[in-house]
Each structure stands twice: as structure tokens, then as C-alpha cells.
Scaffold this motif. Structure first.
Motif, PDB file in Angstrom:
ATOM      1  N   LEU A   1      84.598  42.966 -13.776  1.00 61.85           N
ATOM      2  CA  LEU A   1      85.359  42.628 -12.651  1.00 61.85           C
ATOM      3  C   LEU A   1      85.509  40.783 -12.509  1.00 61.85           C
ATOM      4  O   LEU A   1      86.608  40.288 -12.539  1.00 61.85           O
ATOM      5  CB  LEU A   1      86.126  43.201 -10.930  1.00 61.85           C
ATOM      6  N   VAL A   2      84.352  40.372 -12.529  1.00 62.92           N
ATOM      7  CA  VAL A   2      84.240  38.854 -12.837  1.00 62.92           C
ATOM      8  C   VAL A   2      84.918  38.506 -13.967  1.00 62.92           C
ATOM      9  O   VAL A   2      85.204  37.545 -13.766  1.00 62.92           O
ATOM     10  CB  VAL A   2      82.305  38.903 -12.527  1.00 62.92           C
ATOM     11  N   ALA A   3      84.497  39.163 -14.770  1.00 64.46           N
ATOM     12  CA  ALA A   3      84.967  38.488 -16.268  1.00 64.46           C
ATOM     13  C   ALA A   3      86.886  38.328 -16.373  1.00 64.46           C
ATOM     14  O   ALA A   3      87.624  37.832 -16.445  1.00 64.46           O
ATOM     15  CB  ALA A   3      84.994  39.064 -17.341  1.00 64.46           C
ATOM     16  N   MET A   4      87.295  38.732 -15.272  1.00 71.04           N
ATOM     17  CA  MET A   4      88.401  39.302 -15.399  1.00 71.04           C
ATOM     18  C   MET A   4      89.301  38.595 -14.358  1.00 71.04           C
ATOM     19  O   MET A   4      90.673  38.146 -14.436  1.00 71.04           O
ATOM     20  CB  MET A   4      89.511  41.211 -14.841  1.00 71.04           C
ATOM     21  N   VAL A   5      88.746  38.907 -13.085  1.00 67.72           N
ATOM     22  CA  VAL A   5      89.713  37.512 -12.098  1.00 67.72           C
ATOM     23  C   VAL A   5      88.680  36.232 -11.703  1.00 67.72           C
ATOM     24  O   VAL A   5      87.120  36.556 -10.973  1.00 67.72           O
ATOM     25  CB  VAL A   5      89.388  38.760 -10.737  1.00 67.72           C
ATOM     26  N   PRO A   6      88.335  35.169 -12.274  1.00 68.24           N
ATOM     27  CA  PRO A   6      87.882  34.243 -11.912  1.00 68.24           C
ATOM     28  C   PRO A   6      87.720  33.456 -10.362  1.00 68.24           C
ATOM     29  O   PRO A   6      86.485  33.788  -9.965  1.00 68.24           O
ATOM     30  CB  PRO A   6      88.773  32.726 -12.426  1.00 68.24           C
ATOM     31  N   ALA A   7      88.620  34.449  -9.596  1.00 66.83           N
ATOM     32  CA  ALA A   7      88.198  34.392  -8.169  1.00 66.83           C
ATOM     33  C   ALA A   7      87.312  34.590  -7.813  1.00 66.83           C
ATOM     34  O   ALA A   7      86.602  34.513  -6.626  1.00 66.83           O
ATOM     35  CB  ALA A   7      89.235  34.504  -6.575  1.00 66.83           C
ATOM     36  N   LEU A   8      86.325  35.956  -7.941  1.00 64.07           N
ATOM     37  CA  LEU A   8      85.755  36.723  -8.033  1.00 64.07           C
ATOM     38  C   LEU A   8      84.573  35.888  -8.539  1.00 64.07           C
ATOM     39  O   LEU A   8      83.292  36.119  -7.492  1.00 64.07           O
ATOM     40  CB  LEU A   8      85.709  37.902  -8.401  1.00 64.07           C
ATOM     41  N   ARG A   9      84.511  34.973  -9.528  1.00 68.40           N
ATOM     42  CA  ARG A   9      83.418  34.687 -10.108  1.00 68.40           C
ATOM     43  C   ARG A   9      83.096  33.350  -9.283  1.00 68.40           C
ATOM     44  O   ARG A   9      81.920  33.155  -9.204  1.00 68.40           O
ATOM     45  CB  ARG A   9      83.583  33.904 -11.886  1.00 68.40           C
ATOM     46  N   GLU A  10      84.305  33.250  -8.993  1.00 69.49           N
ATOM     47  CA  GLU A  10      83.789  32.117  -7.689  1.00 69.49           C
ATOM     48  C   GLU A  10      83.116  32.238  -6.507  1.00 69.49           C
ATOM     49  O   GLU A  10      82.477  31.075  -5.830  1.00 69.49           O
ATOM     50  CB  GLU A  10      85.483  31.358  -7.592  1.00 69.49           C
ATOM     51  N   ARG A  11      84.126  33.196  -6.067  1.00 71.01           N
ATOM     52  CA  ARG A  11      83.192  34.209  -5.083  1.00 71.01           C
ATOM     53  C   ARG A  11      81.830  34.381  -4.779  1.00 71.01           C
ATOM     54  O   ARG A  11      80.492  34.266  -3.765  1.00 71.01           O
ATOM     55  CB  ARG A  11      84.049  34.454  -4.197  1.00 71.01           C
ATOM     56  N   LEU A  12      81.346  35.225  -6.413  1.00 66.90           N
ATOM     57  CA  LEU A  12      80.297  35.652  -6.218  1.00 66.90           C
ATOM     58  C   LEU A  12      79.858  35.492  -8.412  1.00 66.90           C
ATOM     59  O   LEU A  12      79.955  35.865  -9.020  1.00 66.90           O
ATOM     60  CB  LEU A  12      79.793  37.232  -6.216  1.00 66.90           C
ATOM     61  N   PRO A  13      78.933  34.584  -8.118  1.00 72.10           N
ATOM     62  CA  PRO A  13      78.597  34.098  -9.919  1.00 72.10           C
ATOM     63  C   PRO A  13      77.888  35.230 -10.064  1.00 72.10           C
ATOM     64  O   PRO A  13      76.472  36.197  -9.556  1.00 72.10           O
ATOM     65  CB  PRO A  13      77.370  32.922  -9.659  1.00 72.10           C
ATOM     66  N   VAL A  14      77.607  36.334 -11.440  1.00 71.93           N
ATOM     67  CA  VAL A  14      77.746  36.962 -11.795  1.00 71.93           C
ATOM     68  C   VAL A  14      76.556  36.233 -13.509  1.00 71.93           C
ATOM     69  O   VAL A  14      77.534  36.278 -13.199  1.00 71.93           O
ATOM     70  CB  VAL A  14      78.071  38.571 -12.004  1.00 71.93           C
TER      71      VAL A  14
END
Length: 174
Positions: free
Chosen positions: A66-79
Motif C-alpha cells: 500500500l505504501v508503494a501505491m499511495v504516496p500519502a501513506l509513505r509520508e505518514r508512515l515511512p516503511v
């Protein structure tokens, strides 16, 4: 013109008043939108509204996908983890499973209403995720609503066919 978006907006207002988490995704007639665009809008809005700890729990083991799909997730939760190398078919299925898993886990604490507007312009992956979610989340407190303009698509067009396969109930506005 006929009131499909207004009807969906009124449904959203009533659902929100009853404690639903309401998320919108809108398809566009213009070319250039990425695959899954309305779903990306839904997931981005959820990421922005969610507590990071709760969001991390909702992502579960599918966080890298999901983090790879949604940049906003990457910003909130660095995985740090990278999704494993998979065939295109395996990758597509894992993504469908990841999104529906997030919806299921999140809806356990508050029901969801997902509204995807103008599905007559949706790309095939968006429609496939709608169908998959409708089938996989039948027993979850998740309501999926898709709007489309009948006049713009043929009877056998992908949006109609896939919504039928999903078991969608059709409501015609007059």
C-alpha cells in the motif's frame, strides 16, 4: 444533470451523521490519471485523517504494497520494506487483497462508505478493485456506491459488466 452525484452526496451526509467514515473517489474523463485513481483518492484521504498508530495497524502485513501505491501513506508512515518481486498477476492480486484488508480492519472500528463517482470513465483496474472489494467485503461494515452515466456507455461496457459481476444493486434515477 439527473442527480446522481446529488443523491450520492445526500447518502454521504446521512451516513456521516450515523458515524460512517465517508470517502470519495472521482473518475475523470481526461486521460493521464493513474490506474486506480479514485481508490488512491480514498486511501489518501483515509491516511490524512487517521492516527498514525491506528493506520499502521490497519495496513498490517500489506504495508509495503500500500505504501508503494499511495504516496500519502509513505509520508505518514515511512516503511522500509519493499514489496517482493512478483509476476504482474500476483502483484495485482496482492494489491486488491491489501486494499480490501485495510478496509476490513478499519471498518471494524467504524463503518465505511466509499463513493466512486463517474465510473463510466474508470480504468479497468479501478473497476476490478470495486468488484473484488464488493465480493470480499460482503460481511464487513463497508458500503460501496458507484455512480455512472448510462447514456455514455454501452450495455456490455466494462463498467456495467463488472458492476453486475460484483452483485451491485442498480438504482435508476429519473
Amino acid at each position: 444533470g439527473i442527480g446522481k452525484t446529488f443523491t450520492a452526496e445526500e447518502t454521504a451526509r446521512r451516513a456521516a451523521a450515523r458515524g460512517f467514515r465517508v470517502y470519495w473517489g472521482r473518475c475523470h474523463a481526461d486521460e493521464g490519471a493513474p490506474s486506480f485513481w479514485p481508490w488512491l483518492q480514498v486511501l489518501r484521504a483515509h491516511a490524512e485523517r487517521s492516527d498514525p498508530a491506528a493506520l499502521r495497524a490497519e495496513l498490517g502485513a500489506h504495508a509495503p504494497v500500500l505504501v508503494a501505491m499511495v504516496p500519502a501513506l509513505r509520508e505518514r508512515l515511512p516503511v522500509q520494506a519493499v514489496p517482493p518481486a512478483l509476476t504482474a498477476e500476483e502483484s495485482r492480486f496482492r494489491l486488491l487483497e491489501a486494499v480490501t484488508g485495510l478496509l476490513r480492519r478499519s471498518a471494524a472500528s467504524a463503518p465505511w462508505l466509499v463513493l466512486l463517482d463517474d465510473l463510466q470513465w474508470a480504468d479497468l483496474p479501478t473497476l476490478q478493485l470495486f468488484r473484488f472489494a464488493a465480493r470480499e467485503l460482503r460481511d464487513a461494515p463497508v458500503l460501496l456506491i458507484g455512480t455512472l452515466r448510462d447514456a455514455e456507455i454501452d450495455a456490455d461496457a466494462a463498467p456495467r459488466r463488472i458492476l453486475r459481476e460484483a452483485g451491485a444493486e442498480r438504482i435508476d434515477l429519473a
